[in-house]
Design a protein around this motif. Structure first.
Motif, PDB file in Angstrom:
ATOM      1  N   LEU A 184       1.043  -1.102  -0.089  1.00 16.42           N
ATOM      2  CA  LEU A 184       0.560  -0.188   0.454  1.00 16.42           C
ATOM      3  C   LEU A 184       0.673   1.048   0.037  1.00 16.42           C
ATOM      4  CD1 LEU A 184      -2.844  -0.760   2.970  1.00 16.42           C
ATOM      5  CD2 LEU A 184      -3.545  -1.043   0.233  1.00 16.42           C
ATOM      6  N   PHE A 185       0.919   2.069  -0.677  1.00 14.92           N
ATOM      7  CA  PHE A 185       1.289   3.540  -1.122  1.00 14.92           C
ATOM      8  C   PHE A 185       0.606   4.752   0.035  1.00 14.92           C
ATOM      9  CE2 PHE A 185       1.837   7.704  -2.976  1.00 14.92           C
ATOM     10  CZ  PHE A 185       2.788   7.677  -3.056  1.00 14.92           C
ATOM     11  N   VAL A 186       1.577   5.212   0.982  1.00 13.21           N
ATOM     12  CA  VAL A 186       0.476   6.286   2.119  1.00 13.21           C
ATOM     13  C   VAL A 186       1.387   7.250   2.390  1.00 13.21           C
ATOM     14  CG1 VAL A 186      -0.072   6.154   4.315  1.00 13.21           C
ATOM     15  CG2 VAL A 186       0.441   4.090   3.485  1.00 13.21           C
ATOM     16  N   LYS A 187       0.603   8.597   1.455  1.00 11.40           N
ATOM     17  CA  LYS A 187       0.841   9.859   1.588  1.00 11.40           C
ATOM     18  C   LYS A 187      -0.389  10.490   2.013  1.00 11.40           C
ATOM     19  CE  LYS A 187       2.753  13.010  -2.010  1.00 11.40           C
ATOM     20  NZ  LYS A 187       2.821  13.822  -2.792  1.00 11.40           N
ATOM     21  N   GLY A 188      -0.438  10.707   2.869  1.00  7.95           N
ATOM     22  CA  GLY A 188      -1.433  10.679   4.044  1.00  7.95           C
ATOM     23  C   GLY A 188      -0.914  11.987   4.561  1.00  7.95           C
ATOM     24  N   LYS A 189      -2.066  13.065   5.103  1.00 10.67           N
ATOM     25  CA  LYS A 189      -2.224  13.995   5.315  1.00 10.67           C
ATOM     26  C   LYS A 189      -0.956  13.881   7.039  1.00 10.67           C
ATOM     27  CE  LYS A 189      -6.300  15.426   4.561  1.00 10.67           C
ATOM     28  NZ  LYS A 189      -8.275  16.714   4.582  1.00 10.67           N
ATOM     29  N   GLU A 190      -0.330  12.996   7.440  1.00 14.82           N
ATOM     30  CA  GLU A 190       0.107  13.274   8.696  1.00 14.82           C
ATOM     31  C   GLU A 190       1.660  12.919   8.185  1.00 14.82           C
ATOM     32  OE1 GLU A 190      -1.628  11.270  11.677  1.00 14.82           O
ATOM     33  OE2 GLU A 190      -3.498  12.344  11.708  1.00 14.82           O
ATOM     34  N   ILE A 191       1.552  12.390   6.802  1.00 11.53           N
ATOM     35  CA  ILE A 191       2.765  12.099   6.706  1.00 11.53           C
ATOM     36  C   ILE A 191       3.776  13.047   5.765  1.00 11.53           C
ATOM     37  CG2 ILE A 191       4.077  10.333   5.540  1.00 11.53           C
ATOM     38  CD1 ILE A 191       1.477   8.257   6.593  1.00 11.53           C
ATOM     39  N   LYS A 192       4.834  12.705   6.197  1.00  5.45           N
ATOM     40  CA  LYS A 192       5.739  13.871   5.379  1.00  5.45           C
ATOM     41  C   LYS A 192       6.015  13.949   4.272  1.00  5.45           C
ATOM     42  CE  LYS A 192       6.742  16.842   9.766  1.00  5.45           C
ATOM     43  NZ  LYS A 192       8.046  17.578   9.783  1.00  5.45           N
TER      44      LYS A 192
ATOM     45  N   ASN B  13      -3.283   6.746   8.721  1.00  5.74           N
ATOM     46  CA  ASN B  13      -2.066   6.850   8.960  1.00  5.74           C
ATOM     47  C   ASN B  13      -1.182   5.614   8.890  1.00  5.74           C
ATOM     48  OD1 ASN B  13      -3.179   4.823  11.400  1.00  5.74           O
ATOM     49  ND2 ASN B  13      -3.972   6.669  11.992  1.00  5.74           N
ATOM     50  N   LEU B  14      -0.073   5.108   8.970  1.00  2.00           N
ATOM     51  CA  LEU B  14       0.259   4.015   8.647  1.00  2.00           C
ATOM     52  C   LEU B  14       0.358   2.875   9.527  1.00  2.00           C
ATOM     53  CD1 LEU B  14       4.071   5.811   9.061  1.00  2.00           C
ATOM     54  CD2 LEU B  14       3.300   4.829   6.765  1.00  2.00           C
ATOM     55  N   SER B  15      -0.353   3.105  10.819  1.00  2.40           N
ATOM     56  CA  SER B  15      -0.837   1.794  11.076  1.00  2.40           C
ATOM     57  C   SER B  15      -2.226   1.255  10.874  1.00  2.40           C
ATOM     58  CB  SER B  15      -1.208   2.851  12.765  1.00  2.40           C
ATOM     59  OG  SER B  15      -2.260   0.995  14.007  1.00  2.40           O
ATOM     60  N   GLN B  16      -3.818   2.460  10.091  1.00  2.00           N
ATOM     61  CA  GLN B  16      -4.374   1.823   9.361  1.00  2.00           C
ATOM     62  C   GLN B  16      -3.834   1.214   8.219  1.00  2.00           C
ATOM     63  OE1 GLN B  16      -5.809   5.930   9.349  1.00  2.00           O
ATOM     64  NE2 GLN B  16      -7.475   5.714  11.372  1.00  2.00           N
ATOM     65  N   ALA B  17      -3.038   2.302   7.760  1.00  3.88           N
ATOM     66  CA  ALA B  17      -2.032   0.683   6.070  1.00  3.88           C
ATOM     67  C   ALA B  17      -1.989  -0.123   6.285  1.00  3.88           C
ATOM     68  CB  ALA B  17      -1.238   1.927   5.723  1.00  3.88           C
ATOM     69  N   LYS B  18      -1.525  -0.179   7.737  1.00  6.49           N
ATOM     70  CA  LYS B  18      -0.644  -1.259   8.063  1.00  6.49           C
ATOM     71  C   LYS B  18      -1.741  -3.063   8.253  1.00  6.49           C
ATOM     72  CE  LYS B  18       2.806  -4.536   8.885  1.00  6.49           C
ATOM     73  NZ  LYS B  18       1.940  -5.683   9.483  1.00  6.49           N
TER      74      LYS B  18
END
Length: 311
Positions: free
Chosen positions: A201-209, A239-244
């Motif tokens: 999963l590619f994660v580029k959320g608002k909370e991740i720089k 966030n990373l936890s939700q994505a995992k």
């Protein structure tokens, strides 16, 4: 058996005229269908006529969408339940919605009567659905709820009332297989479609720089079957936890051989798409509970059914 047709404002009981009648339904894939044929006896069924069919505790309510005749004076008719009308396309905003609220919105829009509408609780991400049918939108929402929460639901018509059912509540106390109603089966296993042993999963959320990848894999499965990867972009609000957590859920869903099983059995009127039963088939070492994916009931001259299952 009771078979009533309402056409031109008049009611006709045509049980004695019926030659064939079958009911078919797919899990979260359109409306249910009743097909029947009868010998013409001055009754002219028209499109839009209302059909009520009752076979013991089995019931169908719908409208005629197709009729045809031949030189032998046989009339064949196709009727659908009310969900057929939800094939209409629309533009729909999803905001603070669940499968439950979407279903209620659909029923209000079309004037459908409702039955048991289970509270699915999972809030769908905000989006705008353009030029899609109501059915497709709700089925997509059911799929999103399954992949994110691991809970599976069915939307179906129950004798003229739309219902949302938790599949866990559709469990039957029924065994099908060796010496128990089943007289024929077809079985296969495959890794050719929707089998994945690594989820990325590619994660580029608002909370991740910085953009990051979240990976969930099964090394033993990769060694056995080869490397098969699933990839998607995570919700931008994740966030990373939700994505995992989602990657782990997808791995549990997809890291398994796809098994196909079709049973031909003597009929059981309780079986509909979404119901589950216990299968016991010695030739393929099958002893487990299965969910009905597709079913076709043929009621005459003897009640039989063909069932495709989810394994």
């Amino acid at each position: 058996m009771e078979f009533i047709v309402d056409t031109d404002g008049k009611l006709f009981e045509i049980s004695e005229l019926i030659k064939e009648v079958s009911f078919s339904e797919k899990l979260n894939d359109g409306c249910s269908k009743l097909e029947f044929s009868y010998v013409e006896d001055e009754l002219k069924i028209q499109n839009g006529s209302i059909v009520r069919f009752v076979y013991d505790d089995f019931k169908f309510f719908g409208r005629v969408f197709k009729h045809a005749s031949n030189s032998k004076q046989e009339i064949s008719v196709t009727a659908y339940d009310q969900l057929r009308y939800a094939k209409a396309k629309d533009s729909i905003v999803i905001e603070n919605d669940t499968v439950t609220t979407l279903c209620n919105r659909m029923c209000n829009n079309f004037g459908f009567r409702t039955g048991k509408i289970t509270d699915t609780k999972y809030q769908l991400k905000k989006s705008v659905k353009e030029d899609k049918t109501w059915l497709d939108i709700i089925y997509e929402a059911i799929s999103d709820t399954l992949t994110n929460k691991g809970k599976w639901y069915s939307m179906r018509d129950e004798y003229g009332r739309v219902a949302i059912r938790d599949l866990e509540d559709l469990t039957l106390n029924l065994i099908l297989g060796d010496k128990s109603l089943c007289y024929e089966f077809d079985y296969s296993k495959s890794i050719d479609d929707e089998f994945y042993n690594q989820i990325k999963l590619f994660v580029k959320g608002k909370e991740i720089k910085e953009s990051q990848m979240v990976v969930s894999r099964d090394i033993e499965s990769i060694d056995t079957y080869g490397f098969l990867q699933y990839y998607e972009k995570a919700d931008e609000n994740s966030n990373l936890s939700q994505a995992k957590a989602k990657a782990d859920m997808l791995l549990r869903l997809y890291n398994r051989e796809a098994e196909s099983l079709t049973l031909k059995c003597l009929g059981d009127k309780r079986i509909r798409a979404g119901n589950s039963f216990y299968a016991q088939i010695g030739d393929i070492d099958m002893k487990q509970r299965l969910i009905v994916k597709n079913v076709t009931h043929s009621f005459l001259p003897v009640h039989t059914m063909s069932i495709e299952v989810c394994i």
